[in-house]
Scaffold this active site. Structure first.
Site, PDB file in Angstrom:
ATOM      1  N   CYS A  48     -12.845  37.046  39.722  1.00 33.14           N
ATOM      2  CA  CYS A  48     -12.406  36.496  41.009  1.00 33.14           C
ATOM      3  C   CYS A  48     -13.192  35.218  41.260  1.00 33.14           C
ATOM      4  CB  CYS A  48     -12.559  37.519  42.135  1.00 33.14           C
ATOM      5  SG  CYS A  48     -14.254  38.052  42.477  1.00 33.14           S
TER       6      CYS A  48
ATOM      7  N   ASP B 127      -8.361  37.535  49.088  1.00 26.26           N
ATOM      8  CA  ASP B 127      -9.811  37.524  49.240  1.00 26.26           C
ATOM      9  C   ASP B 127     -10.165  38.164  50.589  1.00 26.26           C
ATOM     10  OD1 ASP B 127     -12.471  36.974  49.483  1.00 26.26           O
ATOM     11  OD2 ASP B 127     -12.302  34.915  48.773  1.00 26.26           O
TER      12      ASP B 127
ATOM     13  N   ARG C 252     -13.987  41.175  45.125  1.00 24.97           N
ATOM     14  CA  ARG C 252     -12.857  41.797  44.429  1.00 24.97           C
ATOM     15  C   ARG C 252     -13.178  42.244  43.009  1.00 24.97           C
ATOM     16  NH1 ARG C 252      -8.960  36.842  45.559  1.00 24.97           N
ATOM     17  NH2 ARG C 252     -11.020  35.870  45.285  1.00 24.97           N
TER      18      ARG C 252
END
Ligand code: 4NP
Length: 153
Positions: A8, A121, A14
């Site tokens: 990410c 996000d 994440r």
């Protein structure tokens, strides 16, 4: 040994979750890691809200420390799962061959083939963001784990 890396932007929200979730679904023959395309948080623990949502599901991700994604990852890993299209662009820029490029996949295409969906996000949003991200990654990682088992037969 099959090697998979989750990617990410920051490697604190994440991809650490994706790493922990996939690791919990596979056997010792699969090595799972994660990294971020930005280097802001290198050396840090995953973000506390990712640690909390993982813990709620019985997964401990406090062994992880933030790493930066580099071109070396293409040499070491068989599959590179990215969370969103921006990660995809950043990772593809570091590829040096067609074979490298083919390793890079949007993770939600595993659970939702060909839809090019993104894992949002959750960093700036509320608690629900982390819960949603967990559910999306859990679903995608179940498919990845199932396919890894089929492949190794
Ligand atoms: P991640 O979330 O890419 O899921 O780890 C982010 C966390 C922090 C920042 C960006 C994204 N940041 O800019 O600090």
């Amino acid at each position: 040994m099959v090697k998979v890396v989750m990617v990410c932007l920051g490697n604190i929200c994440r991809s650490p979750l994706a790493e922990g979730i996939l690791q919990s679904k596979v056997n010792k023959n699969v090595f799972v890691d994660s990294a971020g395309t930005a280097n802001y948080h290198v050396g840090e623990l995953p973000y506390k809200r990712s640690i909390a949502v993982a813990k709620k599901h019985g997964i401990d991700i406090t062994n992880q420390r933030c790493k930066h994604f580099t071109s070396k990852h293409f040499e070491e890993f068989d599959a590179i799962y990215v969370m969103d299209k921006s990660n995809y662009e950043n990772v593809i820029k570091l590829a040096s061959s067609e074979k490298d490029k083919q390793k890079v996949k949007l993770i939600l295409n595993e659970s939702h083939p060909n839809q090019d969906l993104e894992v949002p996000d959750p960093y700036y949003g509320g608690e629900d963001g982390f819960k949603n991200v967990y559910q999306m990654l859990d679903e995608a990682c179940s498919v990845i784990a199932k396919n890894l088992k089929t492949d190794s037969k």
